[in-house]
Design a protein around this motif. Structure first.
Motif, short mmCIF file in Angstrom:
data_model
loop_
_atom_site.label_atom_id
_atom_site.label_comp_id
_atom_site.label_asym_id
_atom_site.label_seq_id
_atom_site.Cartn_x
_atom_site.Cartn_y
_atom_site.Cartn_z
N ALA A 79 -63.98 -12.78 87.79
CA ALA A 79 -63.44 -12.56 86.66
C ALA A 79 -62.59 -13.51 86.15
N GLU A 80 -62.35 -14.37 86.86
CA GLU A 80 -60.84 -16.21 86.16
C GLU A 80 -62.75 -16.93 85.45
N ILE A 81 -63.87 -17.01 86.54
CA ILE A 81 -65.36 -17.11 86.06
C ILE A 81 -65.87 -16.90 84.74
N LEU A 82 -65.44 -15.67 84.03
CA LEU A 82 -66.36 -14.86 83.14
C LEU A 82 -64.77 -15.38 81.98
N GLU A 83 -63.88 -15.47 82.39
CA GLU A 83 -62.27 -15.81 81.44
C GLU A 83 -62.91 -17.79 80.95
N MET A 84 -63.42 -18.48 81.83
CA MET A 84 -63.66 -19.38 81.74
C MET A 84 -64.41 -19.86 81.06
N ILE A 85 -65.56 -19.18 80.62
CA ILE A 85 -67.03 -19.17 80.37
C ILE A 85 -65.94 -19.01 78.01
N ASN A 163 -69.01 -21.13 94.81
CA ASN A 163 -69.31 -19.90 96.32
C ASN A 163 -71.31 -19.05 96.35
N GLN A 164 -72.08 -18.92 95.02
CA GLN A 164 -73.11 -18.18 94.80
C GLN A 164 -73.79 -19.53 93.79
N PRO A 165 -75.21 -19.70 94.89
CA PRO A 165 -76.36 -20.37 93.55
C PRO A 165 -77.24 -19.32 92.87
N VAL A 166 -76.94 -20.92 91.83
CA VAL A 166 -77.21 -21.03 90.22
C VAL A 166 -78.41 -20.85 90.11
N VAL A 167 -79.43 -20.60 89.92
CA VAL A 167 -80.91 -21.52 89.68
C VAL A 167 -81.39 -21.43 88.66
N PHE A 168 -81.74 -22.49 87.56
CA PHE A 168 -82.04 -22.62 86.50
C PHE A 168 -83.24 -22.12 86.34
N THR A 169 -84.04 -21.82 85.71
CA THR A 169 -85.55 -21.38 86.07
C THR A 169 -86.28 -22.38 85.11
N PRO A 170 -87.59 -23.11 84.74
CA PRO A 170 -88.26 -23.60 83.59
C PRO A 170 -87.51 -23.45 82.53
N ALA A 171 -87.85 -22.03 82.41
CA ALA A 171 -87.73 -21.70 80.88
C ALA A 171 -86.23 -20.91 80.23
N ASP A 172 -85.04 -21.06 81.15
CA ASP A 172 -83.97 -21.73 80.93
C ASP A 172 -83.90 -22.95 80.56
N VAL A 203 -73.28 -21.99 75.68
CA VAL A 203 -71.81 -22.42 76.03
C VAL A 203 -72.97 -20.53 76.98
N ASP A 204 -73.19 -19.65 75.85
CA ASP A 204 -73.51 -17.95 75.81
C ASP A 204 -75.03 -18.04 76.64
N ASN A 205 -75.35 -18.97 76.49
CA ASN A 205 -76.94 -19.30 77.40
C ASN A 205 -76.07 -19.39 78.48
N THR A 206 -75.84 -20.34 79.04
CA THR A 206 -75.18 -20.97 80.35
C THR A 206 -74.76 -20.01 81.08
N GLY A 207 -73.10 -19.21 80.34
CA GLY A 207 -72.68 -18.11 80.30
C GLY A 207 -73.63 -16.80 81.30
N ARG A 208 -74.89 -16.39 80.67
CA ARG A 208 -75.51 -15.80 81.11
C ARG A 208 -76.20 -15.88 82.27
N ILE A 209 -76.81 -17.21 82.35
CA ILE A 209 -77.40 -17.84 83.85
C ILE A 209 -76.37 -17.63 85.22
N ILE A 210 -74.91 -17.82 84.70
CA ILE A 210 -74.18 -17.83 85.91
C ILE A 210 -73.98 -16.51 86.16
N ARG A 211 -73.65 -15.82 84.93
CA ARG A 211 -73.17 -14.03 85.28
C ARG A 211 -74.02 -13.47 86.10
N ASP A 212 -75.85 -13.60 85.88
CA ASP A 212 -76.26 -13.19 86.62
C ASP A 212 -76.46 -13.64 87.80
#
Length: 217
Positions: A79-85, A163-172, A203-212
């Motif tokens: 919840a804190e991460i979502l608010e920060m984004i 704590n969870q890995p966040v992976v950026f794909t080539p498309a990202d 920022v919204d795009n990066t937030g989507r990747i983090i949320r996923d």
């Protein structure tokens, strides 16, 4: 932990300790739930425990450290991460709007140089993260607004220290690169509205990747 910074004098020591610890937390050198022992930090940075304690209190105020039978690197809840984004999107958008009116040619040139380097496939992910930070810091600096700069620092969450890995794909990565170029073009055109819109989308795009990655909705 890595090599300590050069020694400073007097009241500067707490600031040096604060910046070094903050950097270590945001770069994942110190991970969430890592216990911070005053004596160990003092020995590492070659200072007394007084500036260490002062720096730790500042990090508590910034939300990066908590007091739990001592000092611990904070593990942000989903919840804190979502608010920060959400907050970050607003800060970045307004910084870009102001920057469009105030950015210098030297700053624009530096951003363009960073884009070229970041688009090089041989650049490591860690180095890419560092360059991306510099890129966005230039936008905030060029806004020349101390309050915006403070909010920018306060809403900074580096996804590689979660704590969870966040992976950026080539498309990202392609989307990120395109948005970087669009942002610089808007800043060059002194188009604050477009720069603000692109910064928010970025920022919204990066937030989507983090949320996923974190399973957030």
């Amino acid at each position: 932990m890595s090599t300590p910074p050069p020694q400073s004098r007097g009241g500067d020591r707490a600031e040096v300790v604060h910046e070094r610890l903050r950097e270590a937390i945001l770069s994942a050198e110190l991970r969430p739930n890592h216990r911070l022992v005053e004596k160990d930090i003092a020995d590492w940075l070659e200072v007394s425990r007084t500036p260490v304690r002062e720096a730790l209190f500042r990090l508590v105020q910034e939300g990066l450290v908590i007091q739990r039978k001592g000092w611990v690197v904070r593990d942000h809840t989903p919840a804190e991460i979502l608010e920060m984004i959400e907050a970050r999107a607003g800060v970045e958008a307004h910084a870009a709007y102001l920057a469009a009116q105030r950015i210098t040619e030297a700053q624009l040139t530096r951003m363009e140089e960073l884009i070229v380097t970041m688009e090089d496939d041989s650049v490591s992910r860690l180095r890419l993260n560092e360059l991306n930070n510099v890129f966005h810091d230039i936008v905030t600096e060029s806004a020349t607004n101390a309050v915006v700069a403070q909010l920018h620092r306060r809403t900074k969450i580096n996804y590689w220290n979660l704590n969870q890995p966040v992976v950026f794909t080539p498309a990202d990565d392609e989307i990120v690169n395109t948005q970087h170029r669009q942002l610089v073009a808007a800043l060059r055109a002194r188009d604050g509205e477009t720069a603000s819109r692109i910064a928010r989308q970025h920022v919204d795009n990066t937030g989507r990747i983090i949320r996923d990655a974190l399973g957030l909705t």
